[in-house]
Every structure is written in C-alpha cells, then in structure tokens.
Design an enzyme around this catalytic site. Sequence first.
Site, mmCIF file in Angstrom:
data_model
loop_
_atom_site.group_PDB
_atom_site.id
_atom_site.type_symbol
_atom_site.label_atom_id
_atom_site.label_comp_id
_atom_site.label_asym_id
_atom_site.label_seq_id
_atom_site.Cartn_x
_atom_site.Cartn_y
_atom_site.Cartn_z
ATOM 1 N N GLY A 10 0.837 -1.216 0.000
ATOM 2 C CA GLY A 10 0.000 0.000 0.000
ATOM 3 C C GLY A 10 0.861 1.250 0.000
ATOM 4 O O GLY A 10 1.952 1.255 0.569
ATOM 5 N N ARG A 72 -0.079 -4.280 -4.969
ATOM 6 C CA ARG A 72 -0.104 -5.452 -4.076
ATOM 7 C C ARG A 72 0.076 -6.663 -4.984
ATOM 8 O O ARG A 72 -0.884 -7.208 -5.499
ATOM 9 C CB ARG A 72 -1.432 -5.517 -3.340
ATOM 10 N N GLY A 101 6.333 -2.632 3.783
ATOM 11 C CA GLY A 101 5.961 -3.154 5.097
ATOM 12 C C GLY A 101 6.350 -4.611 5.270
ATOM 13 O O GLY A 101 7.308 -5.090 4.635
ATOM 14 N N ASP A 102 5.588 -5.341 6.077
ATOM 15 C CA ASP A 102 6.019 -6.691 6.441
ATOM 16 C C ASP A 102 6.064 -7.639 5.244
ATOM 17 O O ASP A 102 7.006 -8.422 5.100
ATOM 18 C CB ASP A 102 5.185 -7.265 7.598
ATOM 19 N N THR A 104 6.564 -6.907 2.097
ATOM 20 C CA THR A 104 7.727 -6.521 1.277
ATOM 21 C C THR A 104 9.023 -7.010 1.922
ATOM 22 O O THR A 104 9.910 -7.553 1.249
ATOM 23 C CB THR A 104 7.785 -4.983 1.144
ATOM 24 N N THR A 124 5.000 1.364 6.732
ATOM 25 C CA THR A 124 3.623 0.897 6.826
ATOM 26 C C THR A 124 2.844 1.821 7.718
ATOM 27 O O THR A 124 3.260 2.135 8.838
ATOM 28 C CB THR A 124 3.454 -0.548 7.350
ATOM 29 N N ASP A 126 0.367 1.068 9.197
ATOM 30 C CA ASP A 126 -0.119 0.304 10.346
ATOM 31 C C ASP A 126 0.860 0.341 11.528
ATOM 32 O O ASP A 126 0.488 0.007 12.647
ATOM 33 C CB ASP A 126 -0.351 -1.165 9.947
ATOM 34 N N ASP A 128 3.253 -1.604 12.331
ATOM 35 C CA ASP A 128 3.345 -2.886 13.030
ATOM 36 C C ASP A 128 4.588 -3.700 12.684
ATOM 37 O O ASP A 128 4.656 -4.887 12.991
ATOM 38 C CB ASP A 128 2.073 -3.718 12.784
ATOM 39 N N ARG A 161 -24.840 13.180 19.762
ATOM 40 C CA ARG A 161 -24.776 11.852 19.153
ATOM 41 C C ARG A 161 -23.518 11.096 19.572
ATOM 42 O O ARG A 161 -22.541 11.706 19.993
ATOM 43 C CB ARG A 161 -24.705 11.989 17.622
ATOM 44 N N ARG A 170 -5.145 -2.817 10.015
ATOM 45 C CA ARG A 170 -5.087 -4.275 9.864
ATOM 46 C C ARG A 170 -5.223 -4.956 11.219
ATOM 47 O O ARG A 170 -6.115 -4.598 11.968
ATOM 48 C CB ARG A 170 -3.792 -4.677 9.198
ATOM 49 N N GLU A 221 -10.050 -1.247 12.498
ATOM 50 C CA GLU A 221 -10.715 -2.149 11.539
ATOM 51 C C GLU A 221 -10.492 -3.633 11.836
ATOM 52 O O GLU A 221 -11.253 -4.477 11.393
ATOM 53 C CB GLU A 221 -10.231 -1.855 10.117
ATOM 54 N N HIS A 274 -9.212 5.324 3.077
ATOM 55 C CA HIS A 274 -7.982 5.746 2.396
ATOM 56 C C HIS A 274 -7.650 7.223 2.576
ATOM 57 O O HIS A 274 -6.575 7.657 2.150
ATOM 58 C CB HIS A 274 -8.040 5.366 0.913
HETATM 59 O O1 F6P Z 1 -1.446 -1.943 5.351
HETATM 60 C C1 F6P Z 1 -1.877 -0.654 5.122
HETATM 61 C C2 F6P Z 1 -3.353 -0.601 4.904
HETATM 62 O O2 F6P Z 1 -3.701 0.746 4.694
HETATM 63 C C3 F6P Z 1 -4.195 -1.242 6.010
HETATM 64 O O3 F6P Z 1 -4.325 -0.432 7.142
HETATM 65 C C4 F6P Z 1 -5.479 -1.501 5.263
HETATM 66 O O4 F6P Z 1 -6.220 -2.551 5.853
HETATM 67 C C5 F6P Z 1 -4.999 -1.891 3.899
HETATM 68 O O5 F6P Z 1 -3.723 -1.322 3.736
HETATM 69 C C6 F6P Z 1 -5.893 -1.434 2.779
HETATM 70 O O6 F6P Z 1 -5.374 -1.918 1.590
HETATM 71 P P1 F6P Z 1 -5.884 -1.502 0.158
HETATM 72 O O7 F6P Z 1 -5.403 -0.112 -0.132
HETATM 73 O O8 F6P Z 1 -5.285 -2.512 -0.737
HETATM 74 O O9 F6P Z 1 -7.378 -1.539 0.200
#
Ligand code: F6P
Length: 343
Positions: A10, A72, A101-102, A104, A124, A126, A128, A161, A170, A221, A274
């Site tokens: 990503g 990807r 990221g991981d 890669t 990344t 994320d 992580d 609200r 992820r 998520e 995004h």
């Molecule tokens: O790994 C980065 C990330 O943005 C995650 O947080 C998310 O779940 C995923 O990529 C979304 O991927 P894509 O852009 O392929 O929908």
Amino acid sequence: MRIGVLTAGGDAPGLNAAVKAIGERALRDGHEIIGIANGWAGLAKDFDGAKLTEADLRGVIGQGGTILGTARFNLDSPEGGRDRVLRAIDEHLDALVAIGGDGTQRVTNWLCERGAPVIGVPKTLDNDLPGTDFCIGFDTAINIVAESLDRLHTTAISHHRVIVVETMGRSTGWVAALGGLAGGADLIMIPEFPVAMDQIVAHLNRRRAAGIVYSLVVVAEGVDLSFLGGTEPRELLNEGIGGVRHATRGVGPFVAAKIEELGGFEVRTTVLGHLQRGGSPSARDRIFATRVGTAAYDAAVAGKFGLIPVVREDNVVLVPIASIATGKRKVPREIYDLCMSLF
Ligand code: F6P
C-alpha cells in the site's frame, strides 16, 4: 553503481521523501538510480525500471503517494515469480532498496538469503513492523485521525450523538490508539485488548448519566468481530498477499448498530478509509523517511546488504532484515492503559 529503488504494498505519505533522499544522494555521488515501477511487479514481469533524474525528484518531498507507483503483487501466485525477481536484480542492478511493510520485507529477506544485494526501508501506515519505532506513513495517518476527530467532535456535540470512527491498521491498533489519543476519543477499541459490547455501552451510559450526551468511539478495523457478538463475513477478499481486506469486515457500522440497539443512542459512523493514506506527509514522516532513506543508500554503496535502517529512540540504526521480517509489533499494555485512563 546501478541502484534500484522500489515501493511495494500500500502507498503511504512519506514514500517520496525516501525515494528523493536515495535518488539525490546517488546522483550526487555519480551513481545511476533506477526507479522500478509498481513494486515487485516491475521486476517479476518484464523489467520495468527507468533512470531517475534530478528533475524527477524535484519538489516531491511534500507529495503523497509514490512517484514510482506501487502494487499489491503476489510473488507466489502463478504469475508471480520470485526467481524472475532474482534474475532481474542480477541482470539490471548492483543494489536494490525495497521500501515497504512486512510483506515486502519478507520478500526482501528471501532475496537476501539467496545472495541478492538488497536493503530494506520500513514503511507501513499500520506501524506494526517489529523492531522499529518508526514506519513511513504512520505519523501522517495519526495526524489525519486526530484532525478528523476534532471535526467530528463539534458535530457530535451539537447533535448529542455517538459517532463511531473506524480506522485502518489491519490486525494491530496503533492507528486507532495513538490517533484516538491525540484526537481526544472517548473510547478506543483495538484488536490487542478486546472489550465486550456491554462494557462499551456501560461506559457510554455512565457518560450520559454524568450529563455528557455525546461520545466519539474509535474502532480499529481489525477488532475481533466474534468477540463483539458478530460474525466474520463469509467472503473475505484476498489482498493478493495472503491477507484479509479488513475494511470489508465492516466493524465500524457493526459497532454503531450495537450501540444503538443496546444503549438507545443516536449513532453515526465514519469510516476514514484511504483518507488516512492520501495527501501530503507530515513533517515527521518527511524527516524520518529522509533519514532512513539516506541510511539505506549509505548501506547500499558500502555493500552492506541484508540490512534495514530502523528508528530506535530517535536514532537510525541498521539491523538485519531477518530480525524484523516475521511477527507483528503490537500496541503494548502501557499505551492502551494510557488511552483508557483518560476516559
Ligand atoms: O497496510 C496498510 C493498509 O492501509 C491497512 O491499514 C489496510 O487494511 C490496507 O492497507 C488497505 O489496503 P488496500 O489499499 O489494498 O485496500
């Protein structure tokens, strides 16, 4: 030297700062810098690389996305081809810097084990990747979450609200935890520390009883849907790298519906999606991407392959890619407790 650079997986804000740092240093030192298009696809299919010039790198530090393109791309699919990547590196490059990221870095590690002259750079959103305090894209993402929460606060307060905000991340909760903390979330739900729906509703009820008739609930998520009383969707899309597309699990709308049902609150949901990956990188992402990019370049010209520059306590250090290529860095209890202690 012919130094290749690619961005895989990503996209993330800050990638261009790293590409620029590597490219400008290479050009200054009289090396060729080859931008590989669309991550591993640019090596596994027909070689898709082109020389980068000073003009290509001009002004890109503040641009989001990646000027190289990314994908990807599953190297283990029938059309994949790790061996073709090895051959392409051998035929076209003296060194390759792989920013990702991981997924890669697992490929990068595999290539290194076979003697390929490869260096990694941690990216990344994320956050992580094990063994590093910094990954390109994370700082910008949490700034976007915080700013979104600032905006959602005013409308939540005006309408009395509950607003549920779903973040990326992820299977880890870094973006939700630190973005939520910075944005003053009233409750944060992350995969590392599951909280049951009745506890969440009890917390919102306590706020209501105290006269606070709005709340912002941030949910990562990747939280466990079955723990919350839901079920995983039967058809989870594959990301092409063996993962689950977490956004398709719909945890934000699920949590919102449960809060409405169990607590009788008026609830709205915002899935940030995004937006967290798009646009201009933060200053911190630009600076650290420049630092790790430069360290990767220095390692490449010194012939120190199989390494990745990581950030520890604000210092950039080179470590073996193998040491960060497996496992996930999880949000520690201490950070989660800090988030929860504010509610
Ligand atoms: O790994 C980065 C990330 O943005 C995650 O947080 C998310 O779940 C995923 O990529 C979304 O991927 P894509 O852009 O392929 O929908």
